[in-house]
Design a protein around this motif. Structure first.
Motif, PDB file in Angstrom:
ATOM      1  N   VAL A  21      -6.042 -13.267   1.441  1.00 46.55           N
ATOM      2  CA  VAL A  21      -5.208 -13.843   0.385  1.00 46.55           C
ATOM      3  C   VAL A  21      -3.732 -13.870   0.796  1.00 46.55           C
ATOM      4  N   LEU A  22      -3.168 -12.715   1.108  1.00 49.05           N
ATOM      5  CA  LEU A  22      -1.744 -12.648   1.450  1.00 49.05           C
ATOM      6  C   LEU A  22      -1.484 -12.790   2.947  1.00 49.05           C
ATOM      7  N   ARG A  23      -2.495 -12.555   3.736  1.00 45.11           N
ATOM      8  CA  ARG A  23      -2.426 -12.658   5.211  1.00 45.11           C
ATOM      9  C   ARG A  23      -1.341 -11.785   5.819  1.00 45.11           C
ATOM     10  N   THR A  24      -1.167 -10.594   5.273  1.00 38.62           N
ATOM     11  CA  THR A  24      -0.199  -9.660   5.836  1.00 38.62           C
ATOM     12  C   THR A  24      -0.786  -8.899   7.021  1.00 38.62           C
ATOM     13  N   ARG A  25      -2.081  -8.761   7.064  1.00 40.26           N
ATOM     14  CA  ARG A  25      -2.825  -8.169   8.184  1.00 40.26           C
ATOM     15  C   ARG A  25      -2.377  -6.750   8.517  1.00 40.26           C
ATOM     16  N   LEU A  26      -2.072  -5.983   7.499  1.00 41.35           N
ATOM     17  CA  LEU A  26      -1.625  -4.612   7.729  1.00 41.35           C
ATOM     18  C   LEU A  26      -2.720  -3.732   8.319  1.00 41.35           C
ATOM     19  N   VAL A  27      -3.962  -3.968   7.939  1.00 44.83           N
ATOM     20  CA  VAL A  27      -5.052  -3.132   8.464  1.00 44.83           C
ATOM     21  C   VAL A  27      -5.254  -3.330   9.957  1.00 44.83           C
ATOM     22  N   LEU A  28      -4.686  -4.374  10.518  1.00 47.16           N
ATOM     23  CA  LEU A  28      -4.811  -4.622  11.952  1.00 47.16           C
ATOM     24  C   LEU A  28      -3.634  -4.051  12.746  1.00 47.16           C
ATOM     25  N   ARG A  29      -2.685  -3.436  12.052  1.00 45.78           N
ATOM     26  CA  ARG A  29      -1.489  -2.915  12.713  1.00 45.78           C
ATOM     27  C   ARG A  29      -1.591  -1.416  12.964  1.00 45.78           C
ATOM     28  N   ALA A  30      -1.178  -1.014  14.140  1.00 45.05           N
ATOM     29  CA  ALA A  30      -1.219   0.410  14.507  1.00 45.05           C
ATOM     30  C   ALA A  30      -0.285   1.240  13.636  1.00 45.05           C
ATOM     31  N   VAL A  31       0.832   0.647  13.189  1.00 42.96           N
ATOM     32  CA  VAL A  31       1.797   1.406  12.404  1.00 42.96           C
ATOM     33  C   VAL A  31       1.188   1.890  11.083  1.00 42.96           C
ATOM     34  N   LEU A  32       0.320   1.110  10.481  1.00 43.62           N
ATOM     35  CA  LEU A  32      -0.341   1.558   9.245  1.00 43.62           C
ATOM     36  C   LEU A  32      -1.186   2.794   9.521  1.00 43.62           C
ATOM     37  N   TRP A  33      -1.989   2.739  10.561  1.00 46.47           N
ATOM     38  CA  TRP A  33      -2.900   3.841  10.870  1.00 46.47           C
ATOM     39  C   TRP A  33      -2.158   5.055  11.425  1.00 46.47           C
ATOM     40  N   ALA A  34      -0.998   4.839  12.026  1.00 45.73           N
ATOM     41  CA  ALA A  34      -0.207   5.961  12.534  1.00 45.73           C
ATOM     42  C   ALA A  34       0.492   6.717  11.408  1.00 45.73           C
ATOM     43  N   THR A  35       0.860   6.005  10.346  1.00 46.54           N
ATOM     44  CA  THR A  35       1.575   6.638   9.237  1.00 46.54           C
ATOM     45  C   THR A  35       0.672   7.021   8.066  1.00 46.54           C
ATOM     46  N   TYR A  36      -0.521   6.486   8.024  1.00 51.24           N
ATOM     47  CA  TYR A  36      -1.409   6.767   6.898  1.00 51.24           C
ATOM     48  C   TYR A  36      -1.767   8.250   6.762  1.00 51.24           C
ATOM     49  N   PRO A  37      -1.884   9.008   7.850  1.00 53.17           N
ATOM     50  CA  PRO A  37      -2.162  10.445   7.678  1.00 53.17           C
ATOM     51  C   PRO A  37      -1.127  11.188   6.839  1.00 53.17           C
ATOM     52  N   ILE A  38       0.107  10.715   6.838  1.00 52.00           N
ATOM     53  CA  ILE A  38       1.134  11.331   5.983  1.00 52.00           C
ATOM     54  C   ILE A  38       0.754  11.152   4.522  1.00 52.00           C
ATOM     55  N   ILE A  39       0.343   9.947   4.169  1.00 48.63           N
ATOM     56  CA  ILE A  39      -0.062   9.649   2.799  1.00 48.63           C
ATOM     57  C   ILE A  39      -1.292  10.471   2.423  1.00 48.63           C
ATOM     58  N   VAL A  40      -2.265  10.528   3.321  1.00 52.43           N
ATOM     59  CA  VAL A  40      -3.496  11.283   3.052  1.00 52.43           C
ATOM     60  C   VAL A  40      -3.177  12.760   2.860  1.00 52.43           C
ATOM     61  N   GLY A  41      -2.252  13.284   3.645  1.00 56.15           N
ATOM     62  CA  GLY A  41      -1.879  14.692   3.493  1.00 56.15           C
ATOM     63  C   GLY A  41      -1.368  15.002   2.098  1.00 56.15           C
ATOM     64  N   PHE A  42      -0.463  14.164   1.605  1.00 53.74           N
ATOM     65  CA  PHE A  42       0.061  14.385   0.252  1.00 53.74           C
ATOM     66  C   PHE A  42      -0.988  14.086  -0.821  1.00 53.74           C
ATOM     67  N   GLN A  43      -1.851  13.136  -0.540  1.00 56.01           N
ATOM     68  CA  GLN A  43      -2.922  12.843  -1.488  1.00 56.01           C
ATOM     69  C   GLN A  43      -3.874  14.034  -1.602  1.00 56.01           C
ATOM     70  N   LEU A  44      -4.220  14.638  -0.472  1.00 55.29           N
ATOM     71  CA  LEU A  44      -5.102  15.810  -0.494  1.00 55.29           C
ATOM     72  C   LEU A  44      -4.427  17.000  -1.179  1.00 55.29           C
ATOM     73  N   LEU A  45      -3.131  17.140  -0.980  1.00 53.86           N
ATOM     74  CA  LEU A  45      -2.397  18.222  -1.635  1.00 53.86           C
ATOM     75  C   LEU A  45      -2.433  18.066  -3.153  1.00 53.86           C
ATOM     76  N   SER A  46      -2.059  16.880  -3.637  1.00 56.97           N
ATOM     77  CA  SER A  46      -2.055  16.674  -5.089  1.00 56.97           C
ATOM     78  C   SER A  46      -3.467  16.701  -5.653  1.00 56.97           C
ATOM     79  N   ASN A  47      -4.412  16.125  -4.932  1.00 54.43           N
ATOM     80  CA  ASN A  47      -5.794  16.144  -5.382  1.00 54.43           C
ATOM     81  C   ASN A  47      -6.350  17.558  -5.397  1.00 54.43           C
ATOM     82  N   GLY A  48      -5.968  18.367  -4.398  1.00 55.02           N
ATOM     83  CA  GLY A  48      -6.425  19.753  -4.352  1.00 55.02           C
ATOM     84  C   GLY A  48      -5.946  20.539  -5.552  1.00 55.02           C
ATOM     85  N   ILE A  49      -4.720  20.287  -5.960  1.00 51.08           N
ATOM     86  CA  ILE A  49      -4.178  20.970  -7.141  1.00 51.08           C
ATOM     87  C   ILE A  49      -4.934  20.525  -8.390  1.00 51.08           C
TER      88      ILE A  49
END
Length: 130
Positions: A21-49
Motif C-alpha cells: 500500500v505505502l511501499r515504504t519497504r521498511l521490513v526489507l531494511r537492515a536498519v529496522l531489524w537492527a533497531t527493533y531489539p530496542i523496542i522489544v526490550g522495552f516491550q518485554l519490560l512493560s509487558n513483564g510488569i
C-alpha cells in the motif's frame, strides 16, 4: 477470534501496508531489524510488569500459551504490527513533505485564527511571548 489470530492478522496487515500500500519497504531494511531489539526490550519490560503482576491477564483459551518474560508471544506479534504500521505511515508522510521542517505553532490553523481575532500577525510578539 482468538488473540493469536488477531495478532497474526495484524502482522500480515502491517506488512502488506508497508510493502504494497505505502511501499515504504521498511521490513526489507537492515536498519529496522537492527533497531527493533530496542523496542522489544522495552516491550518485554512493560509487558513483564503488567502480566507478571497480574495487572493484565489472558484467557488461556485465547492464546497459544508460549510466553517470553511473562509476555504471551502474541503480544510481541501485535507490538511488531503496531510499530511497523506507525513507522510506515511516518516514513510515507515524510516522503510527501508533510512538515519537513518543524515549526512550532506557525502552521497551526487554530493558532492563526486566534491571532487574526486579536489583530496580530504570525510574527508579532504578544504579552505572553516575551
Amino acid at each position: 477470534m482468538s488473540y493469536t489470530v488477531a495478532a497474526l492478522l495484524g502482522v500480515v496487515a502491517a506488512v502488506l501496508v508497508d510493502l504494497v500500500v505505502l511501499r515504504t519497504r521498511l521490513v526489507l531494511r537492515a536498519v529496522l531489524w537492527a533497531t527493533y531489539p530496542i523496542i522489544v526490550g522495552f516491550q518485554l519490560l512493560s509487558n513483564g510488569i503488567l502480566t507478571g503482576r497480574d495487572i493484565v491477564r489472558y484467557d488461556p483459551a485465547a492464546i497459544v500459551g508460549l510466553r517470553i518474560a511473562y509476555a504471551p508471544v502474541e503480544d510481541l506479534l501485535f507490538g511488531f504490527a503496531m510499530v511497523l504500521f506507525t513507522l510506515s505511515v511516518w516514513v510515507w508522510l515524510g516522503r510527501r513533505g508533510v512538515q519537513r521542517a518543524p515549526v512550532a505553532g506557525e502552521g497551526d490553523w487554530l493558532l492563526a485564527r486566534l491571532r487574526r481575532r486579536r489583530g496580530r500577525r504570525p510574527g508579532d510578539a504578544g504579552e505572553g511571548d516575551r
